[in-house]
Scaffold this active site. Structure first.
Site, short mmCIF file in Angstrom:
data_model
loop_
_atom_site.label_atom_id
_atom_site.label_comp_id
_atom_site.label_asym_id
_atom_site.label_seq_id
_atom_site.Cartn_x
_atom_site.Cartn_y
_atom_site.Cartn_z
CE LYS A 156 -84.07 -15.76 122.49
NZ LYS A 156 -85.24 -14.95 122.46
CG HIS A 186 -78.14 -13.85 125.56
ND1 HIS A 186 -79.44 -14.04 125.21
CD2 HIS A 186 -78.14 -13.58 126.89
CE1 HIS A 186 -80.20 -13.88 126.28
NE2 HIS A 186 -79.43 -13.61 127.31
CD GLU A 224 -86.67 -14.02 131.93
OE1 GLU A 224 -85.84 -13.16 131.62
OE2 GLU A 224 -87.52 -14.45 131.15
CG HIS A 248 -81.83 -18.50 125.98
ND1 HIS A 248 -81.06 -18.13 124.91
CD2 HIS A 248 -82.69 -17.47 126.18
CE1 HIS A 248 -81.42 -16.93 124.49
NE2 HIS A 248 -82.41 -16.50 125.25
CE LYS A 334 -90.26 -13.00 129.47
NZ LYS A 334 -88.85 -12.63 129.46
C1 BG6 Z 1 -84.01 -13.36 125.91
C2 BG6 Z 1 -85.51 -13.54 125.99
O1 BG6 Z 1 -83.46 -14.11 124.87
O2 BG6 Z 1 -83.42 -13.76 127.13
C3 BG6 Z 1 -86.07 -12.73 127.12
O3 BG6 Z 1 -86.10 -13.12 124.74
C4 BG6 Z 1 -85.36 -13.09 128.41
O4 BG6 Z 1 -87.48 -12.97 127.24
C5 BG6 Z 1 -83.84 -12.99 128.24
O5 BG6 Z 1 -85.78 -12.18 129.42
C6 BG6 Z 1 -83.09 -13.49 129.47
O6 BG6 Z 1 -81.72 -13.24 129.27
P1 BG6 Z 1 -80.76 -12.91 130.51
O7 BG6 Z 1 -79.40 -12.85 129.94
O8 BG6 Z 1 -81.25 -11.62 131.08
O9 BG6 Z 1 -80.97 -14.05 131.46
#
Ligand code: BG6
Length: 490
Positions: A156, A186, A224, A248, A334
């Site tokens: 993505k 993911h 996050e 996501h 963030k």
């Molecule tokens: C990524 C984003 O796809 O997913 C990031 O680009 C983000 O900005 C991350 O921090 C979060 O993934 P996970 O698996 O750490 O929750």
């Protein structure tokens, strides 16, 4: 090493053919943090029988330098210590071609690897590159004659709006058939995301109440603590909505909201997810809060006038029979107070309460079912129960389950590992489709055309103040009043 057998989502285990994995962007951040350690783990688990990895990127490495780079990445980011014996075997499978050497050089290295693997070897191209580099890489693969017998994993964001997504898909389809394309998200590879399907469709208890008659609202909340992590260039042109929500959070929402598929197979699951996206109402800018943390504009690589949001919270609705009138609240950003990934489902309150005033009923919000999508996945169902002793005082209690209680946490594949392995088996179940992605850009149109202004929030907070108005009369479930119980505690 294990014997390489394991369950799959559909229950059927198609064997993995020998593969040459062409890792484009092999020295980038994702390769370092996830892909190289993930490939090593798949190898250790016996899930990469017959495999060569050809790395390529802008760095001018030779094979040995790439192996050294990969070893460091696995030491630093792998989930477990690297055993020298495993490394010797795995490291020998790695090769490297600088991108500057051109398509013919790449073709030669792949051909040499295929000679060792035999005629039935397939190709898996993993494009871990910035969006603007994706189509040029597709052209290189075409010029190198590497399209036949191949599958391609794309990262993505898939476009930045409806027009660019449609044109990206049109261009891609000139070279690769849809069946060859695996668009990775993911979050869908996370063990806990798949557990949503098991929880909903393997039990008779919850599905009957999984609708507007019993569910008051839903929260999908992914704050996050992390900041930009040297990704300013990518993030400035992306922002929280395109980085996280249209990807996501919406995909997870689809798992939570979809109808039961006719079977656990790629086409029926994609069809049900796409129906959710089709039923989604266009996003209204007035129902969106965009935020930017204080100090963002001073970060290296960020414009001093940047309008990029580092935070977004929104309300969306799915206008179908199951969900009409049930708001879905999504939030991510963030540099927030905590890192978490939860889906929280708030049930309707009872129509009438016979409990005395001051008993505490309703004092802690509605009953919730909460999925924690962390690696160490958890699930909690909260409810009111009587406080032991005289009188009728009520407390909020909870039933909790943690993945670690299964004693099988060692069998979990990290999301990227699982998805790479699925792509090698040609299983599209946990990948997103062109149709679904285009529809999500379509519902995003009013927001992208008319984004509300970014509002400042303090790093370490939960976002700008209007998030409370957005969700009123409900309240954000995070931060939790109670902490998750850990193993051994009551
Ligand atoms: C990524 C984003 O796809 O997913 C990031 O680009 C983000 O900005 C991350 O921090 C979060 O993934 P996970 O698996 O750490 O929750």
């Amino acid at each position: 090493m294990s014997d390489g057998t394991r369950d799959t989502l559909s229950g059927s285990m198609s064997p993995v053919d020998p593969h040459v994995i062409v890792l484009v962007g092999a020295t980038g951040d994702l390769a370092k943090r996830k892909l190289l350690p993930g490939l090593l783990h798949l190898f250790e688990a016996g899930l990469l029988p017959g495999c060569r990895v050809v790395g390529t990127s802008l760095d001018d490495f030779d094979d040995d330098q790439f192996r050294e780079f990969a070893r460091k990445a696995c030491d630093e980011f792998g989930a477990r210590p690297v055993r020298n014996q495993d490394w010797q075997e795995f490291g020998a499978l790695l090769g490297y071609v600088p991108q500057g050497a051109g398509p013919a050089a790449l073709a030669d290295v792949v051909a040499a690897a295929e000679t060792e693997l035999g005629e039935q070897a397939r190709r898996l191209h993993y494009l871990s590159v910035p969006p603007k580099a994706a189509l040029p890489v597709v052209r290189t693969l075409d010029e190198a004659g590497l399209v036949a017998r191949s599958r391609i994993i794309m990262e993505k964001p898939f476009g930045t709006d409806l027009d660019s997504a449609v044109s990206l898909n049109t261009e891609l389809h000139k070279t690769f058939d849809e069946a060859q394309i695996f668009r990775i998200d993911h979050f869908l590879g996370k063990e806990a995301a798949q557990n949503i399907l098991a929880f909903r469709f393997a039990n008779g208890l919850f599905e009957p109440i999984w609708n507007r008659n019993f569910i008051d609202h839903v929260q999908i909340d992914v704050p996050e603590k992390l900041g930009l992590e040297s990704r300013a260039e990518f993030y400035e042109s992306t922002g929280a909505y395109k980085d996280m929500v249209v990807t996501h959070l919406m995909q997870v929402l689809a798992f939570m909201a979809m109808e039961p598929p006719t079977e656990l197979a790629p086409a029926p699951i994609s069809e049900e997810k796409n129906k959710v996206f089709r039923s989604m109402k266009p996003l209204e800018p007035a129902q969106v809060v965009r935020g930017q943390y204080g100090g963002y504009r001073d970060e290296q690589g960020v414009s001093p006038e940047s309008d990029t949001e580092t935070f977004v919270a929104l309300r969306c609705e799915i206008d179908n029979w199951r969900w009409a009138g049930v708001p879905f609240f999504l939030r991510t950003g963030k540099r927030l107070a905590e890192g978490a990934r939860i889906i929280s489902i708030a049930f309707r309150e009872p129509p009438k309460s016979m409990f005395p005033h001051g008993s505490g009923v309703g004092a802690h919000g509605p009953d919730h079912l909460t999925f924690d999508l962390a690696e160490a996945a958890k699930l909690s169902l909260s409810f009111y129960g009587k406080r032991p002793g005289t009188g009728m005082k009520l407390d909020k209690l909870s039933l909790q389950f943690a993945l670690e209680e299964t004693g099988r946490e060692g069998s979990v594949l990290e999301a990227y590992e699982r998805l790479i392995h699925d792509a090698m088996r040609g299983d599209h179940t946990l990948f997103t489709t062109a149709e679904g992605i285009e529809r999500l850009w379509d519902v995003s149109r009013p927001l992208l055309a008319n984004p509300p202004p970014v509002r400042a929030y303090a790093a370490g907070s939960w976002g700008p103040n209007p998030i409370h108005q957005l969700i009123a009369p409900h309240a954000w479930r995070l931060p939790f009043e109670r902490t998750w119980r850990s193993r051994g505690s009551i």
